[in-house]
Design an enzyme around this catalytic site. Structure first.
Site, PDB file in Angstrom:
ATOM      1  N   HIS A 190       0.846   5.377   1.047  1.00 16.03           N
ATOM      2  CA  HIS A 190       0.207   6.378   1.901  1.00 16.03           C
ATOM      3  C   HIS A 190       0.233   7.719   1.167  1.00 16.03           C
ATOM      4  O   HIS A 190       1.309   8.188   0.774  1.00 16.03           O
ATOM      5  CB  HIS A 190       1.002   6.582   3.197  1.00 16.03           C
ATOM      6  CG  HIS A 190       1.073   5.381   4.101  1.00 16.03           C
ATOM      7  ND1 HIS A 190       0.375   5.319   5.288  1.00 16.03           N
ATOM      8  CD2 HIS A 190       1.757   4.224   4.007  1.00 16.03           C
ATOM      9  CE1 HIS A 190       0.648   4.165   5.895  1.00 16.03           C
ATOM     10  NE2 HIS A 190       1.493   3.479   5.136  1.00 16.03           N
ATOM     11  N   HIS A 220       0.837  -1.202   0.000  1.00 18.15           N
ATOM     12  CA  HIS A 220       0.000   0.000   0.000  1.00 18.15           C
ATOM     13  C   HIS A 220       0.864   1.241   0.000  1.00 18.15           C
ATOM     14  O   HIS A 220       1.976   1.253   0.517  1.00 18.15           O
ATOM     15  CB  HIS A 220      -0.950   0.022   1.213  1.00 18.15           C
ATOM     16  CG  HIS A 220      -0.262  -0.106   2.535  1.00 18.15           C
ATOM     17  ND1 HIS A 220       0.175  -1.324   3.027  1.00 18.15           N
ATOM     18  CD2 HIS A 220       0.078   0.814   3.466  1.00 18.15           C
ATOM     19  CE1 HIS A 220       0.756  -1.138   4.201  1.00 18.15           C
ATOM     20  NE2 HIS A 220       0.717   0.169   4.489  1.00 18.15           N
TER      21      HIS A 220
HETATM   22  P1  5GP Z   1       2.083   0.471   7.317  1.00 17.98           P
HETATM   23  O1  5GP Z   1       2.751   0.767   8.620  1.00 17.98           O
HETATM   24  O2  5GP Z   1       1.886  -1.015   7.097  1.00 17.98           O
HETATM   25  O3  5GP Z   1       2.728   1.151   6.140  1.00 17.98           O
HETATM   26  O4  5GP Z   1       0.665   1.151   7.391  1.00 17.98           O
HETATM   27  C1  5GP Z   1      -0.479   0.514   7.790  1.00 17.98           C
HETATM   28  C2  5GP Z   1      -1.500   1.585   8.011  1.00 17.98           C
HETATM   29  O5  5GP Z   1      -2.758   0.966   8.147  1.00 17.98           O
HETATM   30  C3  5GP Z   1      -1.260   2.409   9.279  1.00 17.98           C
HETATM   31  O6  5GP Z   1      -1.038   3.759   8.927  1.00 17.98           O
HETATM   32  C4  5GP Z   1      -2.534   2.201  10.092  1.00 17.98           C
HETATM   33  O7  5GP Z   1      -2.978   3.371  10.731  1.00 17.98           O
HETATM   34  C5  5GP Z   1      -3.504   1.707   9.060  1.00 17.98           C
HETATM   35  N1  5GP Z   1      -4.512   0.803   9.595  1.00 17.98           N
HETATM   36  C6  5GP Z   1      -4.314  -0.181  10.510  1.00 17.98           C
HETATM   37  N2  5GP Z   1      -5.468  -0.845  10.741  1.00 17.98           N
HETATM   38  C7  5GP Z   1      -6.401  -0.248   9.954  1.00 17.98           C
HETATM   39  C8  5GP Z   1      -7.786  -0.486   9.752  1.00 17.98           C
HETATM   40  O8  5GP Z   1      -8.407  -1.380  10.339  1.00 17.98           O
HETATM   41  N3  5GP Z   1      -8.427   0.330   8.873  1.00 17.98           N
HETATM   42  C9  5GP Z   1      -7.780   1.332   8.209  1.00 17.98           C
HETATM   43  N4  5GP Z   1      -8.514   2.066   7.364  1.00 17.98           N
HETATM   44  N5  5GP Z   1      -6.477   1.572   8.371  1.00 17.98           N
HETATM   45  C10 5GP Z   1      -5.799   0.795   9.222  1.00 17.98           C
END
Ligand code: 5GP
Ligand code: ZN
Length: 137
Positions: free
Chosen positions: A100, A98
């Site tokens: 951001h 993903h």
């Molecule tokens: P990563 O650290 O893997 O790049 O980002 C994962 C993102 O997913 C985090 O920014 C976190 O806030 C978001 N996230 C975690 N759980 C959920 C969820 O249940 N729903 C949504 N919409 N975002 C989530």
């Protein structure tokens, strides 16, 4: 353990969706670092960019191209940080590729600290973004 984002894509876990096409979906981050913080991801599960198809990688960036200007308009931002945490060492928590999109506003300090808006606030932001995306078709 089932993938959180695959469960969201399947509609088993709710999200505040702002965009969807055949290959990609975008929804608000539940812990935004700024208003309008959006996650953009291929619908096909892959742990990281290179584990997925080239087509998915291309479509991810095409989706950013298509929706980022609408996100900025909707939240009154002037620019954005685009981020990918690739691997645990980089801070990847959800092992489904993903991007951001983190809107930024002139004069507002760039924070990477998560905030905790209410579901109502997230719903309002998502509605504004969807409305802007609809305007550009
Ligand atoms: P990563 O650290 O893997 O790049 O980002 C994962 C993102 O997913 C985090 O920014 C976190 O806030 C978001 N996230 C975690 N759980 C959920 C969820 O249940 N729903 C949504 N919409 N975002 C989530
Ligand atoms: Zn997944």
């Amino acid at each position: 353990m089932p993938c959180l984002f695959c469960s969201i894509i399947a509609g088993e876990i709710p999200c505040h969706k702002v965009y969807e096409d055949e290959l990609v979906i975008a929804f608000l981050d539940i812990g935004p670092v700024s208003t309008g913080h959006t996650l953009v991801l291929p619908k096909a599960h892959a742990e990281n960019l290179e584990a997925g198809s080239v087509t998915d990688a291309e479509c991810l960036m095409l989706a950013v191209y298509a929706i980022a200007p609408s996100i900025l308009k909707a939240v009154g931002a002037d620019g954005y940080n685009l981020g990918m945490n690739h691997g645990e060492c980089a801070g990847q928590d959800v092992m489904h590729t993903h991007l951001h999109i983190m809107p930024r506003t002139n004069g507002v300090p760039r924070s990477f600290t998560k905030t905790h808006p209410s579901q109502d606030e997230l719903a309002t932001t998502a509605e504004k973004i969807r409305a802007e995306i609809l305007k550009v078709g």
